[in-house]
Design a protein around this motif. Structure first.
Motif, PDB file in Angstrom:
ATOM      1  N   GLU A 231      -6.599  12.681 -17.496  1.00 33.86           N
ATOM      2  CA  GLU A 231      -5.444  11.798 -17.621  1.00 33.86           C
ATOM      3  C   GLU A 231      -5.038  11.339 -16.226  1.00 33.86           C
ATOM      4  O   GLU A 231      -4.789  12.159 -15.338  1.00 33.86           O
ATOM      5  N   ARG A 232      -4.989  10.040 -16.034  1.00 32.22           N
ATOM      6  CA  ARG A 232      -4.652   9.521 -14.716  1.00 32.22           C
ATOM      7  C   ARG A 232      -3.250   9.956 -14.296  1.00 32.22           C
ATOM      8  O   ARG A 232      -2.323   9.940 -15.119  1.00 32.22           O
ATOM      9  N   PRO A 233      -3.095  10.356 -13.045  1.00 25.90           N
ATOM     10  CA  PRO A 233      -1.770  10.757 -12.547  1.00 25.90           C
ATOM     11  C   PRO A 233      -0.780   9.604 -12.677  1.00 25.90           C
ATOM     12  O   PRO A 233      -1.052   8.481 -12.238  1.00 25.90           O
ATOM     13  N   LYS A 234       0.371   9.861 -13.286  1.00 28.19           N
ATOM     14  CA  LYS A 234       1.355   8.809 -13.504  1.00 28.19           C
ATOM     15  C   LYS A 234       1.986   8.336 -12.204  1.00 28.19           C
ATOM     16  O   LYS A 234       2.537   7.234 -12.147  1.00 28.19           O
ATOM     17  N   ASP A 235       1.916   9.176 -11.159  1.00 29.84           N
ATOM     18  CA  ASP A 235       2.559   8.812  -9.898  1.00 29.84           C
ATOM     19  C   ASP A 235       1.615   8.078  -8.944  1.00 29.84           C
ATOM     20  O   ASP A 235       2.003   7.771  -7.811  1.00 29.84           O
ATOM     21  N   PHE A 236       0.393   7.786  -9.390  1.00 28.17           N
ATOM     22  CA  PHE A 236      -0.545   7.113  -8.494  1.00 28.17           C
ATOM     23  C   PHE A 236      -0.664   5.637  -8.828  1.00 28.17           C
ATOM     24  O   PHE A 236      -0.854   5.254  -9.977  1.00 28.17           O
ATOM     25  N   ARG A 237      -0.560   4.808  -7.787  1.00 28.89           N
ATOM     26  CA  ARG A 237      -0.816   3.372  -7.911  1.00 28.89           C
ATOM     27  C   ARG A 237      -1.666   2.951  -6.718  1.00 28.89           C
ATOM     28  O   ARG A 237      -1.311   3.223  -5.566  1.00 28.89           O
ATOM     29  N   LEU A 238      -2.777   2.296  -6.992  1.00 31.38           N
ATOM     30  CA  LEU A 238      -3.686   1.888  -5.925  1.00 31.38           C
ATOM     31  C   LEU A 238      -2.996   0.901  -4.980  1.00 31.38           C
ATOM     32  O   LEU A 238      -3.208   0.947  -3.760  1.00 31.38           O
ATOM     33  N   SER A 239      -2.158   0.037  -5.521  1.00 27.99           N
ATOM     34  CA  SER A 239      -1.452  -0.934  -4.677  1.00 27.99           C
ATOM     35  C   SER A 239      -0.522  -0.230  -3.695  1.00 27.99           C
ATOM     36  O   SER A 239      -0.410  -0.628  -2.534  1.00 27.99           O
ATOM     37  N   GLN A 240       0.145   0.850  -4.147  1.00 30.64           N
ATOM     38  CA  GLN A 240       1.029   1.593  -3.262  1.00 30.64           C
ATOM     39  C   GLN A 240       0.238   2.374  -2.231  1.00 30.64           C
ATOM     40  O   GLN A 240       0.651   2.505  -1.075  1.00 30.64           O
ATOM     41  N   TYR A 241      -0.911   2.889  -2.642  1.00 31.09           N
ATOM     42  CA  TYR A 241      -1.806   3.599  -1.721  1.00 31.09           C
ATOM     43  C   TYR A 241      -2.191   2.682  -0.564  1.00 31.09           C
ATOM     44  O   TYR A 241      -2.191   3.087   0.602  1.00 31.09           O
ATOM     45  N   ASP A 242      -2.475   1.431  -0.885  1.00 34.88           N
ATOM     46  CA  ASP A 242      -2.810   0.451   0.138  1.00 34.88           C
ATOM     47  C   ASP A 242      -1.583   0.107   0.978  1.00 34.88           C
ATOM     48  O   ASP A 242      -1.649   0.034   2.209  1.00 34.88           O
ATOM     49  N   ALA A 243      -0.431  -0.119   0.303  1.00 36.42           N
ATOM     50  CA  ALA A 243       0.796  -0.474   1.012  1.00 36.42           C
ATOM     51  C   ALA A 243       1.234   0.623   1.978  1.00 36.42           C
ATOM     52  O   ALA A 243       1.866   0.340   3.005  1.00 36.42           O
ATOM     53  N   ASP A 244       0.900   1.859   1.676  1.00 40.51           N
ATOM     54  CA  ASP A 244       1.247   2.984   2.547  1.00 40.51           C
ATOM     55  C   ASP A 244       0.317   3.118   3.745  1.00 40.51           C
ATOM     56  O   ASP A 244       0.428   4.071   4.521  1.00 40.51           O
ATOM     57  N   GLY A 245      -0.609   2.180   3.871  1.00 37.38           N
ATOM     58  CA  GLY A 245      -1.499   2.195   5.026  1.00 37.38           C
ATOM     59  C   GLY A 245      -2.594   3.232   4.969  1.00 37.38           C
ATOM     60  O   GLY A 245      -3.198   3.574   5.997  1.00 37.38           O
ATOM     61  N   ARG A 246      -2.895   3.717   3.779  1.00 38.17           N
ATOM     62  CA  ARG A 246      -3.891   4.792   3.675  1.00 38.17           C
ATOM     63  C   ARG A 246      -5.292   4.313   4.036  1.00 38.17           C
ATOM     64  O   ARG A 246      -6.110   5.098   4.521  1.00 38.17           O
ATOM     65  N   PHE A 247      -5.582   3.040   3.802  1.00 40.90           N
ATOM     66  CA  PHE A 247      -6.887   2.521   4.203  1.00 40.90           C
ATOM     67  C   PHE A 247      -6.933   2.242   5.702  1.00 40.90           C
ATOM     68  O   PHE A 247      -7.998   1.983   6.247  1.00 40.90           O
ATOM     69  N   GLY A 248      -5.777   2.279   6.345  1.00 39.33           N
ATOM     70  CA  GLY A 248      -5.714   2.122   7.804  1.00 39.33           C
ATOM     71  C   GLY A 248      -5.533   3.452   8.489  1.00 39.33           C
ATOM     72  O   GLY A 248      -5.073   3.513   9.630  1.00 39.33           O
ATOM     73  N   PHE A 249      -5.862   4.556   7.794  1.00 37.50           N
ATOM     74  CA  PHE A 249      -5.755   5.916   8.315  1.00 37.50           C
ATOM     75  C   PHE A 249      -4.311   6.267   8.645  1.00 37.50           C
ATOM     76  O   PHE A 249      -4.005   6.818   9.706  1.00 37.50           O
ATOM     77  N   GLY A 250      -3.420   5.944   7.723  1.00 38.04           N
ATOM     78  CA  GLY A 250      -2.025   6.324   7.840  1.00 38.04           C
ATOM     79  C   GLY A 250      -1.650   7.257   6.702  1.00 38.04           C
ATOM     80  O   GLY A 250      -2.439   7.497   5.786  1.00 38.04           O
ATOM     81  N   GLU A 251      -0.427   7.774   6.761  1.00 36.60           N
ATOM     82  CA  GLU A 251       0.043   8.689   5.721  1.00 36.60           C
ATOM     83  C   GLU A 251       1.253   8.136   4.980  1.00 36.60           C
ATOM     84  O   GLU A 251       1.956   8.866   4.299  1.00 36.60           O
ATOM     85  N   GLY A 252       1.501   6.841   5.157  1.00 35.79           N
ATOM     86  CA  GLY A 252       2.627   6.223   4.453  1.00 35.79           C
ATOM     87  C   GLY A 252       3.931   6.268   5.217  1.00 35.79           C
ATOM     88  O   GLY A 252       4.951   5.776   4.721  1.00 35.79           O
ATOM     89  N   ASP A 253       3.934   6.865   6.421  1.00 36.21           N
ATOM     90  CA  ASP A 253       5.160   6.940   7.218  1.00 36.21           C
ATOM     91  C   ASP A 253       5.411   5.614   7.927  1.00 36.21           C
ATOM     92  O   ASP A 253       4.486   5.000   8.476  1.00 36.21           O
ATOM     93  N   LYS A 254       6.668   5.187   7.943  1.00 33.45           N
ATOM     94  CA  LYS A 254       7.017   3.938   8.603  1.00 33.45           C
ATOM     95  C   LYS A 254       7.552   4.192  10.009  1.00 33.45           C
ATOM     96  O   LYS A 254       8.066   5.270  10.309  1.00 33.45           O
ATOM     97  N   CYS A 255       7.402   3.207  10.872  1.00 32.12           N
ATOM     98  CA  CYS A 255       7.931   3.297  12.224  1.00 32.12           C
ATOM     99  C   CYS A 255       8.441   1.924  12.652  1.00 32.12           C
ATOM    100  O   CYS A 255       8.030   0.896  12.098  1.00 32.12           O
ATOM    101  N   LYS A 256       9.339   1.931  13.618  1.00 33.20           N
ATOM    102  CA  LYS A 256       9.826   0.670  14.176  1.00 33.20           C
ATOM    103  C   LYS A 256       9.081   0.423  15.477  1.00 33.20           C
ATOM    104  O   LYS A 256       9.246   1.167  16.450  1.00 33.20           O
ATOM    105  N   ILE A 257       8.230  -0.594  15.470  1.00 38.60           N
ATOM    106  CA  ILE A 257       7.456  -0.908  16.664  1.00 38.60           C
ATOM    107  C   ILE A 257       8.172  -2.014  17.447  1.00 38.60           C
ATOM    108  O   ILE A 257       8.658  -2.983  16.874  1.00 38.60           O
ATOM    109  N   VAL A 258       8.270  -1.794  18.755  1.00 38.97           N
ATOM    110  CA  VAL A 258       8.886  -2.767  19.653  1.00 38.97           C
ATOM    111  C   VAL A 258       7.915  -3.019  20.795  1.00 38.97           C
ATOM    112  O   VAL A 258       7.340  -2.072  21.357  1.00 38.97           O
ATOM    113  N   PHE A 259       7.691  -4.286  21.152  1.00 36.46           N
ATOM    114  CA  PHE A 259       6.759  -4.585  22.241  1.00 36.46           C
ATOM    115  C   PHE A 259       7.035  -5.973  22.808  1.00 36.46           C
ATOM    116  O   PHE A 259       7.698  -6.805  22.186  1.00 36.46           O
TER     117      PHE A 259
END
Length: 317
Positions: A231-259
Motif C-alpha cells: 500500500e503506497r504511503p499516504k504521506d508520500f508525493r513525488l511532486s513534494q519530494y522534488d519540491a523539497d530539493g531531494r533530487f538536488g541532494f537536499g533534505e527539504g530544509d529551507k534557507c534564506k540566501i543573500v548575495f
C-alpha cells in the motif's frame, strides 16, 4: 458461468487484437503476441493466429500471404477500430510525446499506445502532403541548460521490471552498485520514477525503513518484481519530494540566501526569480539579491558556478 467467462475472455482478446492491427503497415502474429504479453494477456501463437483468421472473416482486415510470417493490416478502405484519422496537429503532438515519454511510461502502456504512435509516424512520413507539420519537428527542440552528456546505458529488462512494479504497486528486488562501485541487494518499495537531465531515478523505500531514497536506474543491474503488493504511503508525493530539493541532494530544509552578483551575470534572475519572495536591490554595477530557497548541494554548486561574479554569499534561517 464458466461459458460466460470463456466468452468474455474471447471477446476481450479479439478487441485487444483489433486495437493493435495497424492501417498503414503490417503486423505479424508474433508481434501481436508480444504486445499482448506486455499487458498481461498470455496466449500461444496458434491461438493468436486462429483469432486473426476469424477477424479477417468478419472485419475489413487483410492478410498478406506473399511470405511468412503473414502480415495483418486494415484494408485501405477500412476505417479501423478506435483509430480515427488523426489531424496533422494531433499526429505532431503524438510524435513529440512518444520521444519524451518513452522512458517515463510503463512498457505495457507504451505498447498499448503503439498503434496511435504508428499512425502518427505515418501521418508525418516524408511522402505525405503535410510538409509544414512534418517540418515542425525540425523546428522545435528541448535544450539543456548544462553541459550536454550522453545518457547512461539502461538495461531494458531492468526498466521493464521497475516500471511494472511501480505501475502495479509491487515490491521489487534489486541488485545495484553505488558511486563507489560497491554492489548491494535490497527489497524496495517503488514510489516514483523521475528523469533529471539524461539520468533516470527510482524513488523508493528500502525494506525496514520509512524514508525515501533515489536510486540511479542505470546503476541497477538486476530487478525482479515480487509477487507481494504494498500500500503506497499516504504521506508520500513525488511532486513534494522534488519540491523539497531531494533530487538536488537536499533534505527539504529551507534557507534564506543573500548575495551580491554582477549585473551581466545576475540579470536573468530578474526575469526568472529564485523564489516568490525574492527581493532585489540595484546598484551601479551589481544587484543585491535575497530569497528563501531549498538548501541543497545543488544550490551550493549553482552559486560556485558564478565564480568571481558572485560574492558576500550567506545562508541563513
Amino acid at each position: 458461468m464458466a461459458k460466460r467467462s470463456s466468452t468474455q475472455e474471447s471477446v476481450a482478446l479479439a478487441f485487444e487484437l483489433l486495437k493493435r492491427i495497424p492501417r498503414h503497415r503490417k503486423v505479424t502474429a508474433s508481434e501481436l503476441r508480444n504486445q499482448l504479453e506486455s499487458i498481461g494477456i498470455m496466449r500461444d501463437i496458434r491461438t493468436i493466429q486462429r483469432n486473426l483468421e476469424t477477424l479477417c472473416e468478419h472485419f475489413n482486415i487483410t492478410r498478406d500471404e506473399r511470405s511468412k510470417p503473414y502480415g495483418y493490416s486494415w484494408n485501405k478502405c477500412g476505417e479501423g477500430l478506435a483509430m480515427p484519422n488523426l489531424s496533422s496537429h494531433e499526429a505532431l503532438l503524438l510524435s513529440m510525446a512518444e520521444d519524451y515519454l518513452a522512458n517515463l511510461l510503463p512498457s505495457n502502456v507504451m505498447a498499448s499506445l503503439d498503434g496511435f504512435f504508428s499512425e502518427a509516424r505515418y501521418k508525418l512520413n516524408p511522402h505525405c502532403d503535410n510538409s509544414k507539420d512534418r517540418n515542425w519537428l525540425k523546428k522545435v527542440r528541448v535544450v539543456s541548460e548544462t553541459q550536454p552528456l550522453l545518457p547512461p546505458k539502461l538495461d531494458s529488462e531492468v526498466l521493464k521490471a521497475v516500471s511494472g512494479a511501480l505501475y502495479n504497486d509491487r515490491l521489487l528486488n534489486v541488485e545495484y552498485h553505488n558511486a563507489r562501485q560497491q554492489t548491494r541487494t535490497a527489497l524496495v518499495m517503488p514510489l516514483g520514477l523521475a528523469q533529471q537531465g539524461c539520468r533516470m531515478y527510482l524513488v523508493c523505500r528500502f525494506d525496514g525503513y520509512d524514508n525515501e531514497r533515489a536510486l540511479a536506474l542505470h546503476r541497477i543491474t538486476k530487478a525482479v518484481v515480487s509477487s507481494f503488493s504494498f500500500e503506497r504511503p499516504k504521506d508520500f508525493r513525488l511532486s513534494q519530494y522534488d519540491a523539497d530539493g531531494r533530487f538536488g541532494f537536499g533534505e527539504g530544509d529551507k534557507c534564506k540566501i543573500v548575495f551580491c552578483i554582477t549585473k551581466p551575470a545576475g540579470y536573468h534572475l530578474l526575469e526568472t526569480p529564485l523564489a516568490e519572495n525574492q527581493t532585489v536591490e540595484e546598484f551601479d554595477e551589481h544587484y543585491s539579491i535575497s530569497a528563501t530557497v531549498i538548501d541543497s548541494l545543488r544550490l551550493k554548486m549553482w552559486v560556485r558556478g558564478f565564480g568571481d561574479d558572485i560574492w558576500n554569499v550567506s545562508y541563513g534561517k
